[in-house]
Scaffold this motif. Sequence first.
Motif, PDB file in Angstrom:
ATOM      1  N   ASP A   1       0.829  -1.203   0.000  1.00 38.54           N
ATOM      2  CA  ASP A   1       0.000   0.000   0.000  1.00 38.54           C
ATOM      3  C   ASP A   1       0.865   1.255   0.000  1.00 38.54           C
ATOM      4  O   ASP A   1       0.736   2.099  -0.888  1.00 38.54           O
ATOM      5  N   VAL A   2       1.759   1.388   0.999  1.00 35.85           N
ATOM      6  CA  VAL A   2       2.446   2.681   1.159  1.00 35.85           C
ATOM      7  C   VAL A   2       3.478   2.941   0.060  1.00 35.85           C
ATOM      8  O   VAL A   2       3.772   4.098  -0.237  1.00 35.85           O
ATOM      9  N   GLU A   3       4.005   1.891  -0.551  1.00 37.92           N
ATOM     10  CA  GLU A   3       4.962   2.133  -1.639  1.00 37.92           C
ATOM     11  C   GLU A   3       4.269   2.272  -2.996  1.00 37.92           C
ATOM     12  O   GLU A   3       4.908   2.373  -4.031  1.00 37.92           O
ATOM     13  N   GLY A   4       2.937   2.214  -2.993  1.00 39.71           N
ATOM     14  CA  GLY A   4       2.177   2.504  -4.214  1.00 39.71           C
ATOM     15  C   GLY A   4       1.973   1.302  -5.140  1.00 39.71           C
ATOM     16  O   GLY A   4       1.368   1.440  -6.210  1.00 39.71           O
ATOM     17  N   HIS A   5       2.448   0.087  -4.730  1.00 44.71           N
ATOM     18  CA  HIS A   5       2.347  -1.064  -5.643  1.00 44.71           C
ATOM     19  C   HIS A   5       0.893  -1.446  -5.921  1.00 44.71           C
ATOM     20  O   HIS A   5       0.529  -1.789  -7.049  1.00 44.71           O
ATOM     21  N   ASP A   6       0.051  -1.412  -4.870  1.00 50.50           N
ATOM     22  CA  ASP A   6      -1.363  -1.754  -5.043  1.00 50.50           C
ATOM     23  C   ASP A   6      -2.027  -0.739  -5.990  1.00 50.50           C
ATOM     24  O   ASP A   6      -2.751  -1.119  -6.911  1.00 50.50           O
ATOM     25  N   ALA A   7      -1.741   0.535  -5.792  1.00 46.36           N
ATOM     26  CA  ALA A   7      -2.329   1.570  -6.664  1.00 46.36           C
ATOM     27  C   ALA A   7      -1.799   1.419  -8.096  1.00 46.36           C
ATOM     28  O   ALA A   7      -2.528   1.666  -9.060  1.00 46.36           O
ATOM     29  N   ALA A   8      -0.537   0.994  -8.240  1.00 48.63           N
ATOM     30  CA  ALA A   8       0.043   0.840  -9.585  1.00 48.63           C
ATOM     31  C   ALA A   8      -0.667  -0.283 -10.349  1.00 48.63           C
ATOM     32  O   ALA A   8      -0.942  -0.155 -11.553  1.00 48.63           O
ATOM     33  N   ALA A   9      -0.999  -1.380  -9.642  1.00 44.99           N
ATOM     34  CA  ALA A   9      -1.722  -2.486 -10.292  1.00 44.99           C
ATOM     35  C   ALA A   9      -3.080  -1.974 -10.792  1.00 44.99           C
ATOM     36  O   ALA A   9      -3.518  -2.290 -11.908  1.00 44.99           O
ATOM     37  N   LYS A  10      -3.731  -1.127  -9.985  1.00 43.05           N
ATOM     38  CA  LYS A  10      -5.038  -0.596 -10.374  1.00 43.05           C
ATOM     39  C   LYS A  10      -4.887   0.431 -11.504  1.00 43.05           C
ATOM     40  O   LYS A  10      -5.742   0.519 -12.394  1.00 43.05           O
ATOM     41  N   ALA A  11      -3.797   1.203 -11.464  1.00 38.94           N
ATOM     42  CA  ALA A  11      -3.547   2.193 -12.530  1.00 38.94           C
ATOM     43  C   ALA A  11      -3.402   1.492 -13.875  1.00 38.94           C
ATOM     44  O   ALA A  11      -3.911   1.975 -14.903  1.00 38.94           O
ATOM     45  N   ALA A  12      -2.727   0.333 -13.883  1.00 39.51           N
ATOM     46  CA  ALA A  12      -2.543  -0.414 -15.145  1.00 39.51           C
ATOM     47  C   ALA A  12      -3.897  -0.859 -15.689  1.00 39.51           C
ATOM     48  O   ALA A  12      -4.157  -0.767 -16.897  1.00 39.51           O
ATOM     49  N   ILE A  13      -4.789  -1.298 -14.800  1.00 40.42           N
ATOM     50  CA  ILE A  13      -6.128  -1.746 -15.234  1.00 40.42           C
ATOM     51  C   ILE A  13      -6.942  -0.555 -15.753  1.00 40.42           C
ATOM     52  O   ILE A  13      -7.550  -0.610 -16.828  1.00 40.42           O
ATOM     53  N   LEU A  14      -6.933   0.549 -14.998  1.00 39.33           N
ATOM     54  CA  LEU A  14      -7.693   1.747 -15.414  1.00 39.33           C
ATOM     55  C   LEU A  14      -7.191   2.275 -16.759  1.00 39.33           C
ATOM     56  O   LEU A  14      -7.985   2.614 -17.641  1.00 39.33           O
ATOM     57  N   ALA A  15      -5.862   2.327 -16.917  1.00 36.32           N
ATOM     58  CA  ALA A  15      -5.287   2.851 -18.166  1.00 36.32           C
ATOM     59  C   ALA A  15      -5.639   1.932 -19.337  1.00 36.32           C
ATOM     60  O   ALA A  15      -5.983   2.399 -20.426  1.00 36.32           O
ATOM     61  N   SER A  16      -5.586   0.618 -19.106  1.00 35.41           N
ATOM     62  CA  SER A  16      -5.869  -0.340 -20.191  1.00 35.41           C
ATOM     63  C   SER A  16      -7.286  -0.160 -20.715  1.00 35.41           C
ATOM     64  O   SER A  16      -7.518  -0.102 -21.924  1.00 35.41           O
TER      65      SER A  16
END
Length: 438
Positions: free
Chosen positions: A197-212
């Motif tokens: 969570d705090v290093e942004g990995h969870d948000a990055a996984a979601k960003a990849a889905i949203l961008a796709s």
Amino acid sequence: MSEVRTLKVALLGCGNVGAQVARILIDDAEALASRTGARLQLSGIAVRDVDARRDVELPRELFTSDAETLVKDADLVIELMGGIEPARTLILTAMQHGASVVTGNKALLAQDGPTLYEEADKAHVQLSYEAAVAGAIPILRPIRDSLSGDRITRVLGIVNGTTNFILDQMDSTGAQFADALAEAQRLGYAEADPTADVEGHDAAAKAAILASLSFHTRFALEDVYCEGISSVSAADIAAAKDAGFVIKLLAIAEKLSDEEGNTGVSVRVHPTLLPREHPLAAVRGAFNAVFIEAENAGELMFYGQGAGGTPTASAVLGDLVSAARRIVLGGPGRTETTTGNVPALPIDASVTSYYIGLDVADQPGVLARIAQLFAEHGVSIEIMRQTIHRDADSNVESAELRIVTHRAREAALSATVEAVKGLDVINSVTSVLRVEGV
Ligand code: NAP
């Protein structure tokens, strides 16, 4: 309802989310059948420990540790185990045996999404994952369906409740990061190991889905630039507040064009300053929200609970009913379109404003030298504010400078910051943060 068909639903996992999904499937069976046009019969629940106590009272005979047999005999499979294996193999097996799959597993989608999407296409089944991004908030279906006649230009999302809680706590109490994290852990908003969570990995996984989905191109986790919030200090928050901003961890996906007209998508996660009047600034505590800009629709915002067993179960059930309706109606499975073919841009090509905090010597001409350096790098300054401090012991005066730039390429902005660091009148660069929404 006596003549409606029955669809067998296999549930993998009975934890926070799975237990609530099982409860709703049983308690709301009649309503779900009338909305679907078929009975959704929970055929079994695969877990590791069949004798463990569950949050919800469920018939003992539904539990099994043989997930493979369960998925081979299902019309619909709900994967809520989490992790990569055995979830990945079980989803592939389910699809190869003709079942449509609903999952909330963003880690698996980010790591191995293309294999799963291809298998769904090949098997003519549906793979749905609304719960994987922003929990209860319906965001993937609006992007995929409701906005399919429009062109999305930018997505800004608060998609991780833990980091939003921590930053909100720092903003409202003045706490340091470590104390706000400890409070989040005490209240159950952060895990014992909060790294993802705090290093942004969870948000990055979601960003990849949203961008796709937003740009009709498959983006992988490697395409996402990622910075977490562990280096955000109480001083950064206070300075941002003083200047009328709030700091949020944003997942950003935006289409950009360079001077030659080449377009690409910048997908990134980093702490970001937002003006306090921006709609995303009002997202407090562990809530999530996604802000979308589209050519014709304009600005849209989706807000709600980004996690929690029952809210997330709502998104899972929505996907399940939708996949079941498709089985009832017949016709091929529906996957996202991937005809966009826009390249992912490196972080240097992204375009943003910067907030820069500087501790400088209080001498004549300092402001002019700094302003000249920005101009030489092609970065224009929007706001420059100076505050003078006098050290009580040494009686030496220093000045704190706060600069907000206009939007410019990241490469030019980082070169400017490097050059500023080299000036002899600079005592230190106290903060460098990106700004959106100005
Ligand atoms: P959880 O509470 O940890 O539950 C996981 C369940 O899966 C448990 O019932 C566990 O069985 C079972 N399981 C794990 N490994 C297994 C294996 N190898 N074989 C058989 N069963 C296995 O997880 P959760 O919080 O419900 O999350 C489930 C998924 O939803 C994850 O992908 C998560 O990222 C996603 N999600 C969760 C939330 C949320 O708020 N929790 C929000 C959005 C998305 P035992 O109980 O026997 O150990």
